[in-house]
Design a protein around this motif. Sequence first.
Motif, PDB file in Angstrom:
ATOM      1  N   VAL A 100       0.836  -1.212   0.000  1.00  0.00           N
ATOM      2  CA  VAL A 100       0.000   0.000   0.000  1.00  0.00           C
ATOM      3  C   VAL A 100       0.865   1.254   0.000  1.00  0.00           C
ATOM      4  O   VAL A 100       0.555   2.240  -0.678  1.00  0.00           O
ATOM      5  CB  VAL A 100      -0.951  -0.003   1.222  1.00  0.00           C
ATOM      6  CG1 VAL A 100      -1.729   1.300   1.304  1.00  0.00           C
ATOM      7  CG2 VAL A 100      -1.906  -1.191   1.135  1.00  0.00           C
ATOM      8  N   LYS A 101       1.993   1.219   0.735  1.00  0.00           N
ATOM      9  CA  LYS A 101       2.870   2.387   0.801  1.00  0.00           C
ATOM     10  C   LYS A 101       3.526   2.677  -0.542  1.00  0.00           C
ATOM     11  O   LYS A 101       3.708   3.831  -0.922  1.00  0.00           O
ATOM     12  CB  LYS A 101       3.968   2.153   1.849  1.00  0.00           C
ATOM     13  CG  LYS A 101       3.489   2.368   3.277  1.00  0.00           C
ATOM     14  CD  LYS A 101       4.656   2.141   4.224  1.00  0.00           C
ATOM     15  CE  LYS A 101       4.211   2.354   5.663  1.00  0.00           C
ATOM     16  NZ  LYS A 101       5.255   1.917   6.609  1.00  0.00           N
ATOM     17  N   LYS A 102       3.857   1.626  -1.283  1.00  0.00           N
ATOM     18  CA  LYS A 102       4.622   1.817  -2.518  1.00  0.00           C
ATOM     19  C   LYS A 102       3.760   1.906  -3.771  1.00  0.00           C
ATOM     20  O   LYS A 102       4.162   2.518  -4.753  1.00  0.00           O
ATOM     21  CB  LYS A 102       5.614   0.653  -2.690  1.00  0.00           C
ATOM     22  CG  LYS A 102       6.744   0.684  -1.685  1.00  0.00           C
ATOM     23  CD  LYS A 102       7.647  -0.520  -1.877  1.00  0.00           C
ATOM     24  CE  LYS A 102       8.717  -0.576  -0.803  1.00  0.00           C
ATOM     25  NZ  LYS A 102       9.424  -1.840  -0.785  1.00  0.00           N
ATOM     26  N   ALA A 103       2.598   1.281  -3.774  1.00  0.00           N
ATOM     27  CA  ALA A 103       1.792   1.220  -5.000  1.00  0.00           C
ATOM     28  C   ALA A 103       1.196   2.581  -5.319  1.00  0.00           C
ATOM     29  O   ALA A 103       0.758   3.305  -4.414  1.00  0.00           O
ATOM     30  CB  ALA A 103       0.672   0.200  -4.820  1.00  0.00           C
ATOM     31  N   PRO A 104       1.176   2.959  -6.609  1.00  0.00           N
ATOM     32  CA  PRO A 104       0.501   4.203  -6.975  1.00  0.00           C
ATOM     33  C   PRO A 104      -0.994   4.089  -6.708  1.00  0.00           C
ATOM     34  O   PRO A 104      -1.559   2.994  -6.832  1.00  0.00           O
ATOM     35  CB  PRO A 104       0.800   4.337  -8.476  1.00  0.00           C
ATOM     36  CG  PRO A 104       1.155   2.971  -8.929  1.00  0.00           C
ATOM     37  CD  PRO A 104       1.739   2.251  -7.752  1.00  0.00           C
ATOM     38  N   GLN A 105      -1.638   5.202  -6.345  1.00  0.00           N
ATOM     39  CA  GLN A 105      -3.079   5.166  -6.052  1.00  0.00           C
ATOM     40  C   GLN A 105      -3.857   4.574  -7.214  1.00  0.00           C
ATOM     41  O   GLN A 105      -4.836   3.859  -7.032  1.00  0.00           O
ATOM     42  CB  GLN A 105      -3.591   6.580  -5.760  1.00  0.00           C
ATOM     43  CG  GLN A 105      -3.232   7.056  -4.382  1.00  0.00           C
ATOM     44  CD  GLN A 105      -3.900   8.371  -4.051  1.00  0.00           C
ATOM     45  OE1 GLN A 105      -4.381   9.060  -4.941  1.00  0.00           O
ATOM     46  NE2 GLN A 105      -3.917   8.717  -2.796  1.00  0.00           N
ATOM     47  N   GLN A 106      -3.398   4.889  -8.419  1.00  0.00           N
ATOM     48  CA  GLN A 106      -4.096   4.409  -9.612  1.00  0.00           C
ATOM     49  C   GLN A 106      -4.184   2.881  -9.630  1.00  0.00           C
ATOM     50  O   GLN A 106      -5.176   2.306 -10.077  1.00  0.00           O
ATOM     51  CB  GLN A 106      -3.351   4.902 -10.837  1.00  0.00           C
ATOM     52  CG  GLN A 106      -4.116   4.724 -12.129  1.00  0.00           C
ATOM     53  CD  GLN A 106      -3.341   5.289 -13.297  1.00  0.00           C
ATOM     54  OE1 GLN A 106      -2.170   5.642 -13.158  1.00  0.00           O
ATOM     55  NE2 GLN A 106      -3.974   5.377 -14.433  1.00  0.00           N
ATOM     56  N   ALA A 107      -3.134   2.234  -9.132  1.00  0.00           N
ATOM     57  CA  ALA A 107      -3.126   0.775  -9.126  1.00  0.00           C
ATOM     58  C   ALA A 107      -4.240   0.239  -8.232  1.00  0.00           C
ATOM     59  O   ALA A 107      -4.881  -0.758  -8.553  1.00  0.00           O
ATOM     60  CB  ALA A 107      -1.776   0.251  -8.642  1.00  0.00           C
TER      61      ALA A 107
END
Length: 135
Positions: free
Chosen positions: A118-125
């Motif tokens: 969650v910390k690393k993934a782009p919001q779009q993902a």
Amino acid sequence: MSSENSHECKSDEFLEVISEKSGQDIGNCYQCGKCTAGCPMAAQMDLPPSMVMRYMQMGISEELKKASSRWDCVGCLVCGDRCPKLCNPASVMEALRVDDIKSGRRVAELSDLPVNFVKKAPQQALVSGLRKYVP
Ligand code: SF4
Ligand code: SF4
């Protein structure tokens, strides 16, 4: 839901909605299992893609509603690529997820995801990763 050269399907309102949303002629599936054999998440699923198609054909809607495999599906499209009958179980999985969300039956919780992801993934993902095929 069925067409010429396809299997007869049992149906109810829920199954008709899923068939329509997914754009799939469920009766075309002849249960070869190639979709499940190639699915990278099948081992984790309570109902792998070929069985989802079978439950749709058989009209087993209550068990289909209870199954959670659509939330294990990662939307990779391998199932549709492998299907000799040009079915796309991924679209059925997505139609089931959308119906879950709309009905409030079950949703993927953010807390289910690993914190590091969650910390690393782009919001779009997070927003679009599983919303590719069904309006
Ligand atoms: S690969 Fe296609 S025909 Fe075979 S079980 Fe899966 S959906 Fe049905
Ligand atoms: S789209 Fe979903 S059901 Fe299809 S192969 Fe990928 S993980 Fe499995």
